[in-house]
Motif scaffolding. Structure first.
Motif, mmCIF file in Angstrom:
data_model
loop_
_atom_site.group_PDB
_atom_site.id
_atom_site.type_symbol
_atom_site.label_atom_id
_atom_site.label_comp_id
_atom_site.label_asym_id
_atom_site.label_seq_id
_atom_site.Cartn_x
_atom_site.Cartn_y
_atom_site.Cartn_z
ATOM 1 N N GLU A 104 0.823 -1.205 0.000
ATOM 2 C CA GLU A 104 0.000 0.000 0.000
ATOM 3 C C GLU A 104 0.858 1.257 0.000
ATOM 4 N N ILE A 105 1.869 1.222 0.866
ATOM 5 C CA ILE A 105 2.737 2.399 0.983
ATOM 6 C C ILE A 105 3.393 2.695 -0.364
ATOM 7 N N ILE A 106 3.881 1.623 -1.011
ATOM 8 C CA ILE A 106 4.558 1.818 -2.289
ATOM 9 C C ILE A 106 3.557 2.299 -3.343
ATOM 10 N N ALA A 107 2.363 1.695 -3.343
ATOM 11 C CA ALA A 107 1.352 2.085 -4.332
ATOM 12 C C ALA A 107 1.027 3.570 -4.215
ATOM 13 N N ASP A 108 1.012 4.093 -2.955
ATOM 14 C CA ASP A 108 0.752 5.518 -2.761
ATOM 15 C C ASP A 108 1.797 6.384 -3.448
ATOM 16 N N ARG A 109 3.034 5.892 -3.425
ATOM 17 C CA ARG A 109 4.129 6.733 -3.880
ATOM 18 C C ARG A 109 4.520 6.501 -5.337
ATOM 19 N N LEU A 110 4.021 5.416 -5.893
ATOM 20 C CA LEU A 110 4.426 5.051 -7.247
ATOM 21 C C LEU A 110 4.108 6.135 -8.289
ATOM 22 N N PRO A 111 2.905 6.770 -8.222
ATOM 23 C CA PRO A 111 2.600 7.762 -9.271
ATOM 24 C C PRO A 111 3.659 8.856 -9.361
ATOM 25 N N VAL A 112 4.200 9.257 -8.204
ATOM 26 C CA VAL A 112 5.207 10.320 -8.212
ATOM 27 C C VAL A 112 6.426 9.877 -9.007
ATOM 28 N N THR A 113 6.948 8.701 -8.635
ATOM 29 C CA THR A 113 8.167 8.221 -9.286
ATOM 30 C C THR A 113 7.935 7.929 -10.770
ATOM 31 N N LEU A 114 6.754 7.373 -11.082
ATOM 32 C CA LEU A 114 6.477 7.083 -12.489
ATOM 33 C C LEU A 114 6.352 8.371 -13.305
ATOM 34 N N SER A 115 5.673 9.395 -12.746
ATOM 35 C CA SER A 115 5.597 10.671 -13.466
ATOM 36 C C SER A 115 6.996 11.166 -13.781
ATOM 37 N N LEU A 116 7.830 11.081 -12.762
ATOM 38 C CA LEU A 116 9.197 11.587 -12.895
ATOM 39 C C LEU A 116 9.981 10.797 -13.942
ATOM 40 N N ALA A 117 10.000 9.467 -13.788
ATOM 41 C CA ALA A 117 10.834 8.647 -14.663
ATOM 42 C C ALA A 117 10.293 8.631 -16.098
ATOM 43 N N LEU A 118 8.960 8.532 -16.238
ATOM 44 C CA LEU A 118 8.397 8.529 -17.589
ATOM 45 C C LEU A 118 8.600 9.882 -18.263
ATOM 46 N N GLY A 119 8.380 10.950 -17.476
ATOM 47 C CA GLY A 119 8.594 12.291 -18.035
ATOM 48 C C GLY A 119 10.017 12.447 -18.530
ATOM 49 N N ALA A 120 10.970 12.016 -17.696
ATOM 50 C CA ALA A 120 12.371 12.162 -18.071
ATOM 51 C C ALA A 120 12.698 11.281 -19.272
ATOM 52 N N THR A 121 12.085 10.092 -19.354
ATOM 53 C CA THR A 121 12.359 9.210 -20.489
ATOM 54 C C THR A 121 11.818 9.817 -21.786
ATOM 55 N N VAL A 122 10.556 10.278 -21.732
ATOM 56 C CA VAL A 122 9.974 10.879 -22.939
ATOM 57 C C VAL A 122 10.816 12.074 -23.384
ATOM 58 N N ALA A 123 11.166 12.938 -22.405
ATOM 59 C CA ALA A 123 11.951 14.116 -22.751
ATOM 60 C C ALA A 123 13.289 13.722 -23.342
ATOM 61 N N SER A 124 13.935 12.699 -22.771
ATOM 62 C CA SER A 124 15.264 12.381 -23.285
ATOM 63 C C SER A 124 15.198 11.675 -24.633
ATOM 64 N N VAL A 125 14.117 10.929 -24.898
ATOM 65 C CA VAL A 125 13.995 10.315 -26.228
ATOM 66 C C VAL A 125 13.775 11.402 -27.283
ATOM 67 N N VAL A 126 12.832 12.315 -27.006
ATOM 68 C CA VAL A 126 12.516 13.350 -27.993
ATOM 69 C C VAL A 126 13.744 14.222 -28.268
ATOM 70 N N LEU A 127 14.338 14.761 -27.190
ATOM 71 C CA LEU A 127 15.480 15.649 -27.377
ATOM 72 C C LEU A 127 16.711 14.883 -27.871
#
Lengths: 649, 331
Positions: B107-130
């Motif tokens: 449960e604790i991890i599930a609460d925090r996962l959206p934050v880390t996923l936003s961060l990591a996915l955002g950074a991945t998309v940005a680094s692929v595009v750029l």
């Protein structure tokens, strides 16, 4: 003979000659600078207690957060400690941490990888599984788990990091070992009864160590970043001991008041990691045999202006028999060499009439292919057309812009190259490859172009065009790939098709089929063809006229029948005599002795004289002009009579 | 990317079924892997000198109280028995409760996962595009600008992300005041604030990704543009635009994809530091707190979920790899 003497002729392992690679890398100033930087840094770290102007722990609360100055070159931190001294001492901690990680990775990965590659079997399989497991765990969580167990402890963290790095080295050492093991001399050593340990030390390790060192250099950089990150979080090196990560963390705490503090540490970490990566990169390139980029200045800056065709040059033979579709006059193609440009094709002239099949023959290295590419505007850079003219349907092609060339290529002039397999884009199905030029040149819709592609596949003799269109190039046989390449070239119905050795890479049966296809296409589409070949059989089969090229020059032209029955140049004669299909079945197959001279070695006289049985003093000293010894024929030879005499004994 | 259409080789149904089968097989293969990883972490954590009872009660409880907690946690049982119930719980998807909050670790991890996923996915998309844009630019324009992009890529790979994060805060939050220096707003509360809060962390996390993807793209493009098939396409009169973006880039994407996968996994690791700096309540900050306070069940759950994440990313990369490269495609 113990087999040890063959060590230098190492197998196909990458980095087969670390010393040679290293020497090449050293010639690169950037790599040299990186090496010097790392060396100086290591020396500075070792000598830090003596070099540092201040005690790294000495506080001075009256002089905190000072900018750079005479007393403190890089300023002071929030406790008034000298930043430069702390950086020097921090280098000890940080570099040592990186060394620990890399040493562990080497100690674990190198023996494991060599054993896996050398022994194979279950050892290899087990190590492979273990590597898989280690590579599947996110490294930071493992390190954090270890730190949860041992408490903040940089050594434990770095040992763990080393273990996490090791699968990479296992794989690398394994593949390098495999490459050496498959080399013959290891078997020889085995037969000679050398113990395994000695084989590994004397034969395997020298070949494995090169790539491993390269990777280690990059790991050093990575380990530095991880040390920085952990110490920054307070999980690695504990303050007040200086390390670069600790210093960035300290600087971060006071970033609101003194941002300068971030600069020296950040710059130093970045520079160090850049240096490690550059060293690894350039060693890697050197080992892989990548030429290190030429310095500017070794290349002539500008291409010379194109020399127009010599007005006085006579039109080549056959020009009077109607307007030519393609007229090449005095063509010169050069490549940069030393301070100037070296011609590789010189004074080449010929005509192609509509619907005609012209053969261009000669040995490899005579300039046939580059001449064909020049017609397409595709001379591979840095080469360029440096003289003469190429007119197609009355339009000058030399000096045309890339955009204008694009409009002519494909739609007016098609091209089929030798290696059809590698000449097709591997990631598109055949149907799309054929359809794209059609859509582009003829403006057809996707649907129409796809239908047209199917027609073309049928035209080039595919029994099931629909199935072929859905296939990818790697699913085709060599002959099918060549047919597809021809279909691609024919898509927009060019008026001239240039085929560069279209059958050379094929087996004999397929060759015959593709030649039949060419004949059929020429009949049906009444298209002009330039066929580049070294095979006189193909020439006799398909072409009406021929141009013989030797060492960058046209040496003979004429109708194919006459040219083959009565050559007017000793080179053509030599080609004929050495052709297995045309030679008289008596005894050994004669060959022309010697090889085609490289452009830089072209003689002042006849380019062929060194190999010519009839050469005289004049042939050796004077340039020989192209003459017209008979109507419709041309020859660059002054010994035509002697040749005629020799051929009718 | 252009040119991604036109897979006519297999019917859509057949293709999907093949992919599903492939993914299923790969995930099944991950089961022994996860067992090995979890056993490893079990052994490691049981070696710890830290006593979970002390983590829970602090160091001022009576010996009886400590014993009581140990009994509750089952720590008084033989190690093998503990391992047995650990595996049994794991098989049921139960990784235990946090020692500190007595909430389920999942449960604790599930609460925090959206934050880390936003961060990591955002950074991945940005680094692929750029990264792809810069890499292609460097490959087709070997001019001064092209070379500058290469130098940028070499430096970008070497800049420590924690340092870059601080510099970004100093410049964009302190000096310019454009973006918040820390904190996280959920997407539901305010999409605009969510995005504003993520700009700097994504930049700090993605910079190295941009650099390494740019280098890989440039290298792959230079190699591909030198292949024979490019000459064939040029000989067909296709415009440079199509040759570079439709044909060469699609071929170059194959090796680049491998780097993208590795980068995403690397970003999950780097997120630990970045979340700490920007005070984002993600999985990374959770890992640091749990590690420093010996919350072993949470650590174990993190090992489990991150390993699963790595497996999933690898399977995804391989599936995409097959889609991009017909030579390894499942027939």
């Amino acid at each position: 003979m113990t087999g040890t003497t063959t060590t230098v002729t190492a197998g196909p392992a990458p980095g087969q000659s670390p010393t040679r690679g290293a020497r090449q890398a050293l010639r690169d100033p950037v790599t040299l600078a990186a090496l010097v930087f790392v060396t100086l840094l290591v020396v500075a770290a070792v000598l830090a207690p003596w070099l540092a102007p201040h005690d790294p722990q000495q506080q001075d609360l009256n002089d905190t957060l000072a900018g750079p100055g005479a007393e403190h070159w890089l300023g002071t931190d929030e406790l008034g400690r000298d930043v430069l001294s702390r950086l020097l001492h921090g280098a000890r901690t940080s570099l040592l941490a990186a060394v620990v990680a890399v040493a562990v990775a080497l100690a674990v990965g190198l023996p494991a990888g060599v054993l896996a590659g050398y022994l194979g079997g279950w050892v290899d399989r087990i190590l492979d599984r273990v590597s898989d497991v280690i590579l599947s765990i996110p490294s930071i969580i493992v390190i954090l788990t270890v730190l949860a167990v041992f408490g903040p402890n940089i050594t434990a963290a770095m040992v763990t990091l080393g273990v996490l790095f090791s699968p990479d080295l296992v794989r690398l050492a394994r593949s390098s070992t495999l490459a050496v093991r498959s080399a013959l001399y290891i078997d020889a050593a085995r037969v000679a009864g050398l113990p395994h340990a000695r084989i590994i030390v004397r034969h395997v390790l020298p070949n494995v160590i090169g790539p491993v060192i390269i990777r280690s250099s990059m790991m050093c950089g990575l380990a530095l970043l991880v040390e920085g990150g952990l110490s920054f979080l307070g999980l690695g090196v504990r303050p007040p001991t200086p390390s670069w990560g600790v210093m960035v963390a300290d600087a971060g705490d006071v970033a609101y008041t003194q941002a300068w503090l971030l600069v020296p540490t950040g710059a130093l970490i970045t520079l160090t990691v850049v240096a490690f990566n550059l060293i690894g990169d350039s060693l890697h390139d050197a080992a892989a045999g990548v030429a290190i980029v030429a310095r500017p200045g070794t290349r002539p800056a500008v291409k010379p202006a194109v020399r127009p065709a010599d007005r006085g040059a006579p039109d080549p033979v056959g020009a009077e028999a109607g307007p030519a579709l393609l007229a090449v006059r005095g063509l010169e193609i050069s490549f940069p060499a030393g301070d100037g440009w070296q011609p590789v094709v010189d004074d080449v002239s010929f005509d192609v009439r509509p619907g005609e099949a012209l053969g261009v023959v000669g040995e490899s290295g005579c300039g046939k292919t580059v001449t064909a590419l020049a017609v397409l505007g595709l001379v591979p850079p840095p080469g360029a057309v440096t003289g003469g003219s190429i007119t197609f349907d009355g339009r000058e092609l030399v000096g045309l812009s890339e955009r204008d060339h694009e409009r002519i290529r494909g739609s007016q002039i098609g091209f089929v190259s030798q290696e059809s397999m590698v000449s097709l884009d591997p990631v598109f199905p055949v149907g799309e490859l054929i359809a794209e030029p059609i859509r582009h040149h003829l403006g057809l819709s996707r649907r129409q172009a796809a239908d047209r592609a199917l027609e073309l596949l049928e035209l080039v003799g595919m029994t099931d065009p629909r199935a072929t269109a859905a296939r990818y190039p790697h699913q085709l046989s060599g002959g099918m790939a060549q047919r597809v390449a021809i279909a691609m070239a024919l898509g927009a119905q060019p008026r001239l098709l240039i085929a560069d050795e279209p059958t050379t890479a094929l087996d004999v049966t397929t060759q015959a089929e593709v030649l039949d296809l060419f004949r059929k296409l020429q009949d049906e589409l009444s298209m002009a063809v330039i066929l580049v070949t070294h095979d006189l059989g193909v020439l006799a089969d398909l072409c009406t006229r021929a141009v013989v090229m030797y060492a960058g020059e046209v040496v003979e032209t004429g109708p194919v029948g006459e040219l083959l029955s009565r050559p007017l140049m000793p080179y053509t004669d030599g080609l004929l005599r050495s052709d297995p299909h045309l030679a008289t079945p008596s005894g050994r197959l004669p060959t022309i002795s010697g090889t085609v001279p490289a452009p830089a070695d072209w003689p002042a006289g006849c380019h062929f004289h060194a190999r010519c049985p009839l050469a005289t003093d004049r042939c050796r000293t004077e340039p020989i002009p192209l003459v017209e010894p008979a109507p419709g024929r041309a020859s660059r030879c002054v010994r035509i009579e002697a040749l005629a005499g020799e051929r009718t004994p | 990317m252009r040119g991604a259409t036109g897979n006519t080789s297999a019917g859509p149904g057949g293709g999907l079924r093949a992919v599903a089968g492939f993914v299923g097989r790969r995930l099944l293969l991950a089961v022994p892997l996860i067992w090995a990883v979890m056993t490893l972490s079990f052994v490691l954590l049981r070696m710890a000198p830290n006593d979970p009872a002390v983590s829970i009660l602090g160091d001022r409880a009576t010996p009886e109280q400590y014993d009581e907690v140990r009994r509750e946690l089952g720590l008084d049982r033989p190690l093998l028995a503990q391992y047995g119930s650990f595996l049994a719980d794991l098989a049921r998807g139960d990784v235990g409760d946090s020692l500190l909050s007595s909430r389920s670790a999942t449960e604790i991890i599930a609460d925090r996962l959206p934050v880390t996923l936003s961060l990591a996915l955002g950074a991945t998309v940005a680094s692929v595009v750029l990264g792809v844009a810069i890499g292609v630019f460097g490959a087709v324009r070997p001019s001064t600008a092209g070379r500058a992009s290469q130098v940028g890529a070499v430096v970008g790979q070497a800049v420590p992300n924690f340092w870059l994060a601080l510099v970004l805060i100093v410049v964009f939050s302190i000096w310019l005041g454009w973006l918040p220096p820390n904190g996280y707003t959920t997407f539901v509360d305010s999409p605009a604030d969510w995005a504003r809060g993520l700009v700097l962390p994504v930049a700090a996390l993605g910079a190295a990704g941009v650099a390494s993807i740019a280098r890989m793209t440039r290298g792959a493009m230079v190699e591909v543009l030198d292949r024979d098939f490019v000459r064939t396409l040029r000989a067909c009169g296709l415009p440079r635009r199509s040759i570079v973006y439709r044909h060469a880039l699609r071929n170059a994407a194959i090796p680049v994809l491998t780097v993208v996968g590795l980068r995403f996994i690397g970003m999950l690791s780097s997120a630990v530091v970045i979340e700490q700096i920007f005070a984002l309540p993600g999985v990374g900050t959770l890992a640091v707190t749990s590690a420093s306070r010996a919350d072993f069940p949470v650590m174990q759950a993190l090992v489990l979920y991150l390993t699963v994440a790595v497996v999933v990313v690898n399977v995804l990369v391989d599936a995409l790899y097959g889609w991009l490269n017909p030579r390894v495609r499942v027939p």
